[in-house]
Design a protein around this motif. Structure first.
Motif, PDB file in Angstrom:
ATOM      1  N   LYS A  25       0.836  -1.191   0.000  1.00 37.69           N
ATOM      2  CA  LYS A  25       0.000   0.000   0.000  1.00 37.69           C
ATOM      3  C   LYS A  25       0.877   1.249   0.000  1.00 37.69           C
ATOM      4  O   LYS A  25       2.006   1.233   0.487  1.00 37.69           O
ATOM      5  CB  LYS A  25      -0.928  -0.016   1.209  1.00 37.69           C
ATOM      6  N   LEU A  26       0.317   2.310  -0.542  1.00 37.89           N
ATOM      7  CA  LEU A  26       1.080   3.538  -0.761  1.00 37.89           C
ATOM      8  C   LEU A  26       0.663   4.616   0.239  1.00 37.89           C
ATOM      9  O   LEU A  26      -0.522   4.900   0.406  1.00 37.89           O
ATOM     10  CB  LEU A  26       0.851   4.031  -2.195  1.00 37.89           C
ATOM     11  N   ILE A  27       1.648   5.217   0.881  1.00 38.00           N
ATOM     12  CA  ILE A  27       1.427   6.324   1.805  1.00 38.00           C
ATOM     13  C   ILE A  27       1.984   7.599   1.181  1.00 38.00           C
ATOM     14  O   ILE A  27       3.134   7.633   0.745  1.00 38.00           O
ATOM     15  CB  ILE A  27       2.113   6.088   3.158  1.00 38.00           C
ATOM     16  N   ALA A  28       1.176   8.649   1.152  1.00 45.25           N
ATOM     17  CA  ALA A  28       1.615   9.955   0.655  1.00 45.25           C
ATOM     18  C   ALA A  28       1.925  10.853   1.843  1.00 45.25           C
ATOM     19  O   ALA A  28       1.140  10.932   2.795  1.00 45.25           O
ATOM     20  CB  ALA A  28       0.546  10.585  -0.221  1.00 45.25           C
ATOM     21  N   VAL A  29       3.055  11.542   1.773  1.00 46.26           N
ATOM     22  CA  VAL A  29       3.528  12.351   2.900  1.00 46.26           C
ATOM     23  C   VAL A  29       3.648  13.801   2.481  1.00 46.26           C
ATOM     24  O   VAL A  29       4.502  14.157   1.641  1.00 46.26           O
ATOM     25  CB  VAL A  29       4.884  11.830   3.412  1.00 46.26           C
ATOM     26  N   PHE A  30       2.793  14.653   3.034  1.00 43.95           N
ATOM     27  CA  PHE A  30       2.935  16.092   2.834  1.00 43.95           C
ATOM     28  C   PHE A  30       4.128  16.588   3.657  1.00 43.95           C
ATOM     29  O   PHE A  30       4.476  16.024   4.684  1.00 43.95           O
ATOM     30  CB  PHE A  30       1.668  16.828   3.269  1.00 43.95           C
ATOM     31  N   GLY A  31       4.747  17.660   3.171  1.00 45.56           N
ATOM     32  CA  GLY A  31       5.893  18.219   3.887  1.00 45.56           C
ATOM     33  C   GLY A  31       7.072  17.280   3.934  1.00 45.56           C
ATOM     34  O   GLY A  31       7.827  17.269   4.913  1.00 45.56           O
ATOM     35  N   ALA A  32       7.261  16.510   2.880  1.00 51.38           N
ATOM     36  CA  ALA A  32       8.277  15.451   2.897  1.00 51.38           C
ATOM     37  C   ALA A  32       9.693  15.972   3.004  1.00 51.38           C
ATOM     38  O   ALA A  32      10.612  15.216   3.334  1.00 51.38           O
ATOM     39  CB  ALA A  32       8.147  14.583   1.642  1.00 51.38           C
ATOM     40  N   THR A  33       9.914  17.253   2.729  1.00 52.74           N
ATOM     41  CA  THR A  33      11.264  17.818   2.856  1.00 52.74           C
ATOM     42  C   THR A  33      11.438  18.582   4.168  1.00 52.74           C
ATOM     43  O   THR A  33      12.492  19.169   4.395  1.00 52.74           O
ATOM     44  CB  THR A  33      11.569  18.752   1.676  1.00 52.74           C
ATOM     45  N   GLY A  34      10.423  18.569   5.033  1.00 53.83           N
ATOM     46  CA  GLY A  34      10.498  19.293   6.294  1.00 53.83           C
ATOM     47  C   GLY A  34      10.848  18.391   7.466  1.00 53.83           C
ATOM     48  O   GLY A  34      11.111  17.194   7.308  1.00 53.83           O
ATOM     49  N   ASN A  35      10.834  18.966   8.664  1.00 56.34           N
ATOM     50  CA  ASN A  35      11.206  18.213   9.866  1.00 56.34           C
ATOM     51  C   ASN A  35      10.268  17.044  10.115  1.00 56.34           C
ATOM     52  O   ASN A  35      10.715  15.909  10.303  1.00 56.34           O
ATOM     53  CB  ASN A  35      11.193  19.145  11.082  1.00 56.34           C
ATOM     54  N   GLN A  36       8.977  17.309  10.133  1.00 57.57           N
ATOM     55  CA  GLN A  36       8.030  16.244  10.446  1.00 57.57           C
ATOM     56  C   GLN A  36       7.891  15.258   9.289  1.00 57.57           C
ATOM     57  O   GLN A  36       8.026  14.048   9.460  1.00 57.57           O
ATOM     58  CB  GLN A  36       6.666  16.838  10.800  1.00 57.57           C
ATOM     59  N   GLY A  37       7.610  15.779   8.097  1.00 54.02           N
ATOM     60  CA  GLY A  37       7.409  14.906   6.950  1.00 54.02           C
ATOM     61  C   GLY A  37       8.637  14.098   6.596  1.00 54.02           C
ATOM     62  O   GLY A  37       8.539  12.912   6.243  1.00 54.02           O
ATOM     63  N   GLY A  38       9.801  14.694   6.701  1.00 51.50           N
ATOM     64  CA  GLY A  38      11.038  13.967   6.403  1.00 51.50           C
ATOM     65  C   GLY A  38      11.230  12.788   7.335  1.00 51.50           C
ATOM     66  O   GLY A  38      11.625  11.693   6.912  1.00 51.50           O
ATOM     67  N   GLY A  39      10.925  13.000   8.633  1.00 49.14           N
ATOM     68  CA  GLY A  39      11.033  11.908   9.591  1.00 49.14           C
ATOM     69  C   GLY A  39      10.015  10.812   9.324  1.00 49.14           C
ATOM     70  O   GLY A  39      10.298   9.623   9.509  1.00 49.14           O
ATOM     71  N   VAL A  40       8.826  11.206   8.863  1.00 49.00           N
ATOM     72  CA  VAL A  40       7.800  10.217   8.537  1.00 49.00           C
ATOM     73  C   VAL A  40       8.244   9.360   7.362  1.00 49.00           C
ATOM     74  O   VAL A  40       8.104   8.129   7.389  1.00 49.00           O
ATOM     75  CB  VAL A  40       6.462  10.917   8.236  1.00 49.00           C
ATOM     76  N   ARG A  57       6.520  20.637  -3.607  1.00 49.81           N
ATOM     77  CA  ARG A  57       6.211  21.586  -4.683  1.00 49.81           C
ATOM     78  C   ARG A  57       7.011  21.293  -5.940  1.00 49.81           C
ATOM     79  O   ARG A  57       6.544  21.527  -7.057  1.00 49.81           O
ATOM     80  CB  ARG A  57       6.499  23.021  -4.214  1.00 49.81           C
ATOM     81  N   ASP A  58       8.229  20.792  -5.777  1.00 48.51           N
ATOM     82  CA  ASP A  58       9.082  20.537  -6.939  1.00 48.51           C
ATOM     83  C   ASP A  58       9.688  19.144  -6.822  1.00 48.51           C
ATOM     84  O   ASP A  58      10.783  18.969  -6.293  1.00 48.51           O
ATOM     85  CB  ASP A  58      10.188  21.587  -7.039  1.00 48.51           C
ATOM     86  N   PRO A  59       8.975  18.126  -7.309  1.00 47.77           N
ATOM     87  CA  PRO A  59       9.465  16.747  -7.159  1.00 47.77           C
ATOM     88  C   PRO A  59      10.775  16.480  -7.879  1.00 47.77           C
ATOM     89  O   PRO A  59      11.497  15.554  -7.519  1.00 47.77           O
ATOM     90  CB  PRO A  59       8.325  15.901  -7.735  1.00 47.77           C
ATOM     91  N   SER A  60      11.113  17.283  -8.884  1.00 47.65           N
ATOM     92  CA  SER A  60      12.367  17.055  -9.608  1.00 47.65           C
ATOM     93  C   SER A  60      13.577  17.296  -8.718  1.00 47.65           C
ATOM     94  O   SER A  60      14.669  16.801  -9.002  1.00 47.65           O
ATOM     95  CB  SER A  60      12.444  17.954 -10.843  1.00 47.65           C
ATOM     96  N   LYS A  61      13.406  18.037  -7.623  1.00 47.73           N
ATOM     97  CA  LYS A  61      14.515  18.339  -6.727  1.00 47.73           C
ATOM     98  C   LYS A  61      14.527  17.440  -5.490  1.00 47.73           C
ATOM     99  O   LYS A  61      15.423  17.560  -4.648  1.00 47.73           O
ATOM    100  CB  LYS A  61      14.449  19.805  -6.290  1.00 47.73           C
ATOM    101  N   ALA A  72       2.742  18.486  -5.187  1.00 46.96           N
ATOM    102  CA  ALA A  72       1.571  18.816  -4.379  1.00 46.96           C
ATOM    103  C   ALA A  72       1.834  20.147  -3.700  1.00 46.96           C
ATOM    104  O   ALA A  72       2.791  20.281  -2.938  1.00 46.96           O
ATOM    105  CB  ALA A  72       1.285  17.735  -3.343  1.00 46.96           C
ATOM    106  N   ASP A  73       1.007  21.116  -3.988  1.00 41.79           N
ATOM    107  CA  ASP A  73       1.134  22.446  -3.414  1.00 41.79           C
ATOM    108  C   ASP A  73      -0.164  22.755  -2.689  1.00 41.79           C
ATOM    109  O   ASP A  73      -1.226  22.870  -3.315  1.00 41.79           O
ATOM    110  CB  ASP A  73       1.395  23.469  -4.517  1.00 41.79           C
ATOM    111  N   LEU A  74      -0.112  22.875  -1.380  1.00 45.11           N
ATOM    112  CA  LEU A  74      -1.320  23.107  -0.596  1.00 45.11           C
ATOM    113  C   LEU A  74      -1.978  24.439  -0.919  1.00 45.11           C
ATOM    114  O   LEU A  74      -3.158  24.636  -0.605  1.00 45.11           O
ATOM    115  CB  LEU A  74      -0.993  23.027   0.898  1.00 45.11           C
ATOM    116  N   ASP A  75      -1.244  25.348  -1.536  1.00 45.81           N
ATOM    117  CA  ASP A  75      -1.825  26.616  -1.961  1.00 45.81           C
ATOM    118  C   ASP A  75      -2.406  26.531  -3.373  1.00 45.81           C
ATOM    119  O   ASP A  75      -2.960  27.505  -3.868  1.00 45.81           O
ATOM    120  CB  ASP A  75      -0.775  27.728  -1.902  1.00 45.81           C
ATOM    121  N   ARG A  76      -2.260  25.372  -4.004  1.00 42.62           N
ATOM    122  CA  ARG A  76      -2.830  25.145  -5.335  1.00 42.62           C
ATOM    123  C   ARG A  76      -3.586  23.821  -5.300  1.00 42.62           C
ATOM    124  O   ARG A  76      -3.057  22.771  -5.671  1.00 42.62           O
ATOM    125  CB  ARG A  76      -1.718  25.113  -6.392  1.00 42.62           C
ATOM    126  N   PRO A  77      -4.823  23.845  -4.813  1.00 41.86           N
ATOM    127  CA  PRO A  77      -5.585  22.604  -4.636  1.00 41.86           C
ATOM    128  C   PRO A  77      -5.719  21.766  -5.894  1.00 41.86           C
ATOM    129  O   PRO A  77      -5.905  20.551  -5.806  1.00 41.86           O
ATOM    130  CB  PRO A  77      -6.959  23.124  -4.171  1.00 41.86           C
TER     131      PRO A  77
END
Length: 323
Positions: A25-40, A57-61, A72-77
């Motif tokens: 199963k697939l889990i999607a993680v918001f904020g994956a480059t931040g403190n919380q999301g990165g740890g998740v 916001r920029d998966p290529s990076k 995924a940009d939370l400011d662009r639904p």
């Protein structure tokens, strides 16, 4: 219940162009480059029970350990539907401190998109409602704004939903809120808080991911709206000082009135109000039940690191800049 497990979809990391074939199963993680999301992301990968999609916001990076990355940009639904396609679980976190952030708008858009995508388990990173706990004495929008979204998560109707509660980060005591040069030449803190009051629920934010990963693996136990706080230690400021001094750090502490501290620097009034809330109600407030903490530790499969142990390995004092 409808089985929404992806059927060996050919999912791709943008940079690799090679499909990832898996029945996990697939889990999607918001904020994956931040403190919380990165740890998740790291914790999910360490458990090996799920595939992980980093949302950024920029998966290529993206260069982390997730199996794939998606925009995924939370400011662009409009970016969220594709980002959550085929997803079993979602970890959602918003960043109050990011300039221009409207947490209510962002989180509501993500919750709606997750529901539309047929997500089975949503885990929301929340905080205590300091405004309600204090009867309106303390507003603390960085706390209360998240707590006010809890009912939206609950009413969305996901088959499973869980709340995780991050602590006061250990990392903050060795970062921008770490010890500073004092007028008497010492290094330490000047704060509007009684250092003898036990009020800091603290933890290594990197370990929040262990709770999140464990919750995704045990939905029948915690997927009915359980609150899972990360608490590595519950300390007085004097306890923090003692732990650091025992490790050879010569640090001072001066208590000042809140009204004096409020004029020290821009934003000092808000920080002072936060510390006053801690002193009156503790960081977690009346929701700091031992049962919730024990359940979080059980789900994580480990006891969180104590502050002294974390500090021994991680606490550093940056040298003062040369004048």
């Amino acid at each position: 219940m409808v089985d929404r497990t992806p059927r060996n979809r050919g999912r791709m990391k943008p940079e690799s162009k090679e499909p990832i074939m898996s029945s996990k199963k697939l889990i999607a993680v918001f904020g994956a480059t931040g403190n919380q999301g990165g740890g998740v992301v790291r914790a999910l990968k360490a458990r090996g029970e799920f595939n992980v999609r980093a949302l950024t916001r920029d998966p290529s990076k993206y260069e982390g350990p997730a199996d794939e990355a998606a925009e995924a940009d939370l400011d662009r639904p409009e970016t969220l539907a594709a980002a959550l396609e085929g997803v079993h679980g979602v970890f959602l976190v918003t960043n109050f401190w990011q300039e221009g952030t409207d947490e209510t708008k962002q989180a509501t858009a993500a919750i709606q998109a997750a529901k539309a995508a047929g997500v089975d388990h949503l885990i929301w990173s929340t905080l205590p409602n300091a405004e309600a706990i204090s009867g309106g004495k303390y507003k603390l929008p960085q706390f209360s704004g998240k707590a006010k979204l809890d009912p939206i998560v609950e009413s969305a109707g996901f088959p499973h939903h869980t709340f995780v509660v991050p602590p006061a980060y250990y990392q903050n005591f060795s970062g921008p809120f770490g010890p500073q040069p004092q007028p008497d030449g010492s290094l330490g803190w000047t704060l509007p808080i009684d250092p003898t009051v036990r009020c800091f629920h603290m933890g290594d934010i990197d370990e929040l991911g262990d709770i999140v990963a464990g919750a995704f693996a045990r939905p029948d136990q915690v997927g009915d709206g359980a609150y899972l706080p990360l608490v590595g230690d519950f300390l007085r400021f004097n306890d923090i000082l003692d732990a650091l001094r025992q490790q050879g750090h010569q640090l001072s502490f001066t208590q000042v009135p809140l009204e004096v501290y409020a004029n020290f620097f821009p934003g000092a009034d808000a920080l002072g109000e936060t510390l006053a809330y801690y002193e009156d109600y503790t960081y977690l407030g009346p929701n700091a039940s031992g049962g919730r903490i024990a359940l979080a530790n059980e789900v994580a499969g480990k006891t969180p690191t104590r502050f002294a142990d974390w500090a021994r390995a991680n606490f550093r004092i940056e040298p003062a800049p040369q004048r």
